[in-house]
Design a protein around this motif. Structure first.
Motif, PDB file in Angstrom:
ATOM      1  N   GLN A   1      -9.737   1.215   2.924  1.00 10.79           N
ATOM      2  CA  GLN A   1     -11.031   0.759   3.429  1.00 10.79           C
ATOM      3  C   GLN A   1     -10.916  -0.594   4.119  1.00 10.79           C
ATOM      4  O   GLN A   1     -11.695  -0.917   5.015  1.00 10.79           O
ATOM      5  CB  GLN A   1     -12.055   0.722   2.303  1.00 10.79           C
ATOM      6  CG  GLN A   1     -12.410   2.113   1.796  1.00 10.79           C
ATOM      7  CD  GLN A   1     -13.234   2.104   0.512  1.00 10.79           C
ATOM      8  OE1 GLN A   1     -13.559   1.056  -0.027  1.00 10.79           O
ATOM      9  NE2 GLN A   1     -13.544   3.296   0.028  1.00 10.79           N
ATOM     10  N   GLN A   2      -9.916  -1.401   3.694  1.00 11.96           N
ATOM     11  CA  GLN A   2      -9.686  -2.697   4.330  1.00 11.96           C
ATOM     12  C   GLN A   2      -8.835  -2.579   5.595  1.00 11.96           C
ATOM     13  O   GLN A   2      -8.615  -3.562   6.278  1.00 11.96           O
ATOM     14  CB  GLN A   2      -8.992  -3.640   3.350  1.00 11.96           C
ATOM     15  CG  GLN A   2      -9.817  -4.023   2.156  1.00 11.96           C
ATOM     16  CD  GLN A   2      -8.995  -4.789   1.111  1.00 11.96           C
ATOM     17  OE1 GLN A   2      -7.859  -5.168   1.359  1.00 11.96           O
ATOM     18  NE2 GLN A   2      -9.586  -4.993  -0.049  1.00 11.96           N
TER      19      GLN A   2
ATOM     20  N   PRO B   1      -9.387   1.209  -1.883  1.00 14.22           N
ATOM     21  CA  PRO B   1      -9.882  -0.041  -1.291  1.00 14.22           C
ATOM     22  C   PRO B   1      -8.956  -0.604  -0.224  1.00 14.22           C
ATOM     23  O   PRO B   1      -9.426  -1.233   0.727  1.00 14.22           O
ATOM     24  CB  PRO B   1     -10.003  -0.989  -2.492  1.00 14.22           C
ATOM     25  CG  PRO B   1      -9.247  -0.363  -3.598  1.00 14.22           C
ATOM     26  CD  PRO B   1      -9.119   1.090  -3.306  1.00 14.22           C
ATOM     27  N   LEU B   2      -7.675  -0.357  -0.349  1.00 15.24           N
ATOM     28  CA  LEU B   2      -6.740  -0.846   0.670  1.00 15.24           C
ATOM     29  C   LEU B   2      -6.931  -0.103   1.992  1.00 15.24           C
ATOM     30  O   LEU B   2      -6.877  -0.714   3.065  1.00 15.24           O
ATOM     31  CB  LEU B   2      -5.292  -0.703   0.179  1.00 15.24           C
ATOM     32  CG  LEU B   2      -4.947  -1.566  -1.032  1.00 15.24           C
ATOM     33  CD1 LEU B   2      -3.609  -1.172  -1.609  1.00 15.24           C
ATOM     34  CD2 LEU B   2      -4.948  -3.048  -0.652  1.00 15.24           C
TER      35      LEU B   2
ATOM     36  N   HIS C   1       0.864  -1.174   0.000  1.00 16.15           N
ATOM     37  CA  HIS C   1       0.000   0.000   0.000  1.00 16.15           C
ATOM     38  C   HIS C   1       0.904   1.228   0.000  1.00 16.15           C
ATOM     39  O   HIS C   1       1.704   1.407   0.911  1.00 16.15           O
ATOM     40  CB  HIS C   1      -0.903   0.003   1.233  1.00 16.15           C
ATOM     41  CG  HIS C   1      -1.832   1.180   1.267  1.00 16.15           C
ATOM     42  ND1 HIS C   1      -1.895   2.040   2.325  1.00 16.15           N
ATOM     43  CD2 HIS C   1      -2.736   1.636   0.369  1.00 16.15           C
ATOM     44  CE1 HIS C   1      -2.793   2.972   2.089  1.00 16.15           C
ATOM     45  NE2 HIS C   1      -3.321   2.756   0.901  1.00 16.15           N
TER      46      HIS C   1
END
Length: 186
Positions: free
Chosen positions: A184-185, A181-182, A22
């Motif tokens: 959000q995870q 999305p990373l 990330h």
């Protein structure tokens, strides 16, 4: 992808320069992939080869004699210098002074009015840094005729206002932080 592009990506992989995880990019975008050119360019033979290939590609874009190669600090320094060496031209770089977001000519560097110039970077994602460098050079009187990068992460979509070339063009997903999305995870 061309055999040359595949060979360059393999060079990034074999030197540990193609990273996954990330990452927050210079553009402010987030991505799961990062190409750390410094890990490739730390090897003089690889830097010389990539510089020579980039010089050949730039010469196909323009028929005017190039008098100056300019890169943004820090990522573009080594590849820009190698391109200038291959072209037999002068090299200089622009940088953002501490606390500033603006690219500037510093360290006594200058360009002559009308000087035929190309801008070289290691990796382009949005083209923003290259565009900033081109703007500063134009304000200083340079005639910027082309730009190039080792890697184009935009899939060929980045617009820098001059013709440009990349040794490898790929589409790597990049997201605004609020849509990452990373993130959000977690």
């Amino acid at each position: 992808m061309t055999p040359q592009a595949e060979s360059i990506l393999e060079l990034f992989r074999s030197t540990g320069a193609y990273l996954q995880g990330h990452f927050r990019l210079t553009s402010g975008l987030h991505s799961a992939e990062y190409l750390q050119s410094a890990l490739v360019l730390q090897h003089p033979a690889a830097a010389e080869k990539l510089g020579r290939l980039m010089a050949e590609a730039i010469l196909k874009l323009t028929s005017v004699p190039i008098g100056l190669v300019v890169s943004p600090a820090l990522g573009g320094l080594i590849i820009g210098h190698e391109v200038a060496r291959a072209l037999g031209t002068r090299f200089l770089f622009l940088e953002r002074p501490p606390g500033s977001t603006e690219m500037q000519l510093r360290r006594g560097f200058s360009v002559a009015p009308g000087e035929i110039t190309v801008v070289i970077e290691d990796v382009i994602t949005t083209g923003g840094t290259t565009h900033d460098v081109i703007d500063v050079l134009r304000e200083a009187g340079a005639n910027v005729v082309a730009a190039g990068s080792i890697i184009d992460r935009s899939g060929g979509q980045a617009d820098v206002s001059v013709p440009r070339v990349a040794l490898v063009t790929m589409h790597v997903a990049a997201h605004y932080p609020e849509a990452c999305p990373l993130c959000q995870q977690g």
